[in-house]
Design a protein around this motif. Structure first.
Motif, short mmCIF file in Angstrom:
data_model
loop_
_atom_site.label_atom_id
_atom_site.label_comp_id
_atom_site.label_asym_id
_atom_site.label_seq_id
_atom_site.Cartn_x
_atom_site.Cartn_y
_atom_site.Cartn_z
N TRP A 150 0.82 -1.21 0.00
CA TRP A 150 0.00 0.00 0.00
C TRP A 150 0.86 1.26 0.00
O TRP A 150 0.32 2.37 -0.09
CB TRP A 150 -0.92 0.01 1.22
CG TRP A 150 -2.14 -0.83 1.06
CD1 TRP A 150 -2.35 -1.81 0.13
CD2 TRP A 150 -3.33 -0.77 1.85
NE1 TRP A 150 -3.60 -2.37 0.29
CE2 TRP A 150 -4.21 -1.75 1.33
CE3 TRP A 150 -3.72 0.00 2.93
CZ2 TRP A 150 -5.48 -1.97 1.88
CZ3 TRP A 150 -4.98 -0.22 3.49
CH2 TRP A 150 -5.85 -1.18 2.96
N GLY A 175 -0.31 2.40 -4.97
CA GLY A 175 0.44 1.28 -4.42
C GLY A 175 1.61 0.89 -5.30
O GLY A 175 1.80 1.43 -6.40
N GLN A 196 -4.05 0.81 -3.34
CA GLN A 196 -4.16 -0.24 -2.33
C GLN A 196 -4.24 -1.64 -2.95
O GLN A 196 -5.27 -2.33 -2.86
CB GLN A 196 -5.36 0.01 -1.42
CG GLN A 196 -5.20 1.21 -0.51
CD GLN A 196 -5.52 2.55 -1.19
OE1 GLN A 196 -6.66 2.79 -1.58
NE2 GLN A 196 -4.54 3.42 -1.35
#
Length: 413
Positions: A150, A175, A196
């Motif tokens: 992340w 990410g 993410q």
């Protein structure tokens, strides 16, 4: 947390470099003295030696833990990492997020601690600890371990006296995927992907990354989940393209036969969970899996795994109703036509009650295939791992053992 002397590191590396073949006369490993409740594993036959179970623990509680089921005597051993590494004060760390076996090494992704632990699969002693920011999942090719990250994204907030929640601090970078040399145990580059990222799979020289956007969904201006799979060329370690699939992607699996599967967790409101598939040769042909006999909206996915080209899923029909007791069912999907997403959906008669957190198929042959289910219980106290014959034998369990907090990830050595 993970500092070790050079002498200990060299000894651990020497242990990990031992032959992968079975010795004619078995030599007891250092962990052979560890005991636990015994399960009947005689049906499994020769081949695999251990099943590892990674217990996530609670966020901020520093209680992630590693269990294993030793097939030779059926002993289920809890807390193996801490027992075999007493000199590591912090234990395994904070939130164990993924686990995988590579040769005789076990790679463990510890999210909140920012560590990828490499330990000996033979005796759970530490080989290396590699720093990666907020790591999530792991996959391998012949040269590298690839870890989704992340990259420091977070959102924190507070409630007012009326119960309204407000974000007070956040960071939302895209990410990354980090690659770690299998030999060097060092980070050797990274590449940017979506928001993410969660699951990752490696197949045909490509890396497939499922982007969730779990933090993005809480932040302005869009307040939306990511819905893309990032595809990376492994040879050049560059992003080659992104493909839109569904919101809030979670796991990604490659079956080695030309199909890639991705699970979506939905939006927890009006978009359901589901399993999607696309062919490696043409990722634009994305479709939700199904069959003529089953409507796609019935194919819920709370957790999943892949075994021998078949994806197994655990789902619930009341996934939006958090105030009621959940019933979970098992179903599997085997493709017939990768391009159209059509295939054979098989539903199994057993229902589960509780908080299933992860599943794994353990195979002793077509007549002795079993499903392992990690149940998180209340998420704070030790959960359980249960074994069911895959035909479910009229719903009977083979066994249940107590595990660590939130048992959710499995690996077979």
């Amino acid at each position: 947390m993970k500092n070790q002397t050079l002498t200990v590191l060299c000894c651990a590396l020497l242990c990990a470099a031992c032959s992968k073949d079975y010795d004619p006369v078995p030599v007891p490993s250092k962990d052979s003295s560890l005991e636990g409740p015994k399960q009947d594993m005689t049906w499994l036959g020769k081949g695999p030696r251990k099943l590892f179970v990674l217990n996530e623990g609670g966020m901020g509680s520093n209680n992630a833990s590693l269990d294993f089921l030793r097939f030779s005597d059926g002993a289920y051993v809890t807390g193996a990492f801490r027992k075999m590494n007493p000199g590591i004060a912090g234990g395994l760390g904070d939130v164990g997020n993924d686990i995988a076996v590579r040769g005789d090494e076990l790679w463990i992704v510890v999210n909140n601690s920012g560590i990828v632990e490499v330990v000996s699969a033979e005796d759970e002693t530490e080989i290396a600890a590699v720093q990666v920011p907020t790591p999530r999942s792991i996959a391998f090719d012949d040269k590298y371990a690839y870890v989704t990250s992340w990259a420091g994204a977070f959102a924190s907030g507070s409630y007012d006296d009326k119960g309204n929640y407000t974000i007070v601090d956040s960071s939302n970078p895209k990410g990354r995927v980090y690659r770690i040399g299998l030999g060097s145990k060092k980070v050797e580059g990274s590449v940017e992907v979506g928001y993410q990222p969660e699951g990752i799979a490696c197949s045909g020289g490509k890396l497939y990354v499922a982007n969730s956007g779990g933090i993005s969904s809480q932040l302005p201006p869009a307040y939306s989940y990511d819905n893309t799979v990032s595809i990376i060329d492994a040879a050049t370690f560059t992003l080659s393209r992104s493909v839109e699939v569904a919101v809030n992607l979670k796991s990604v699996w490659a079956d080695g036969k030309g199909a890639v599967y991705v699970t979506s967790m939905g939006n927890f409101w009006d978009v359901p969970t589901g399993l999607y598939m696309f062919p490696e040769q043409d990722p634009s042909k994305v479709g939700r899996v199904g069959s003529d006999a089953v409507k796609p909206e019935a194919l819920h996915v709370s957790c999943s795994c892949i075994h021998d080209g078949t994806v197994y899923c655990l789902g619930t029909g009341n996934e939006y109703e958090w105030s009621v007791s959940h019933k979970y069912y098992v179903w599997s999907f085997t493709p017939e036509d990768t391009a159209t997403g059509k295939g054979r959906c098989t539903f199994y008669p057993q229902e589960f009650s509780g908080t299933p957190y992860g599943i794994c198929v353990l195979d002793g042959g077509a007549d002795t295939r079993t499903l392992l289910v990690g149940d998180a219980g209340d998420y704070f106290n030790p959960g359980t791992v249960s074994c069911y014959p895959l035909d479910f034998n009229a719903g009977e369990k083979s066994w249940t053992v107590s595990a660590g907090v939130c048992p959710g990830h499995f690996a077979i050595w």
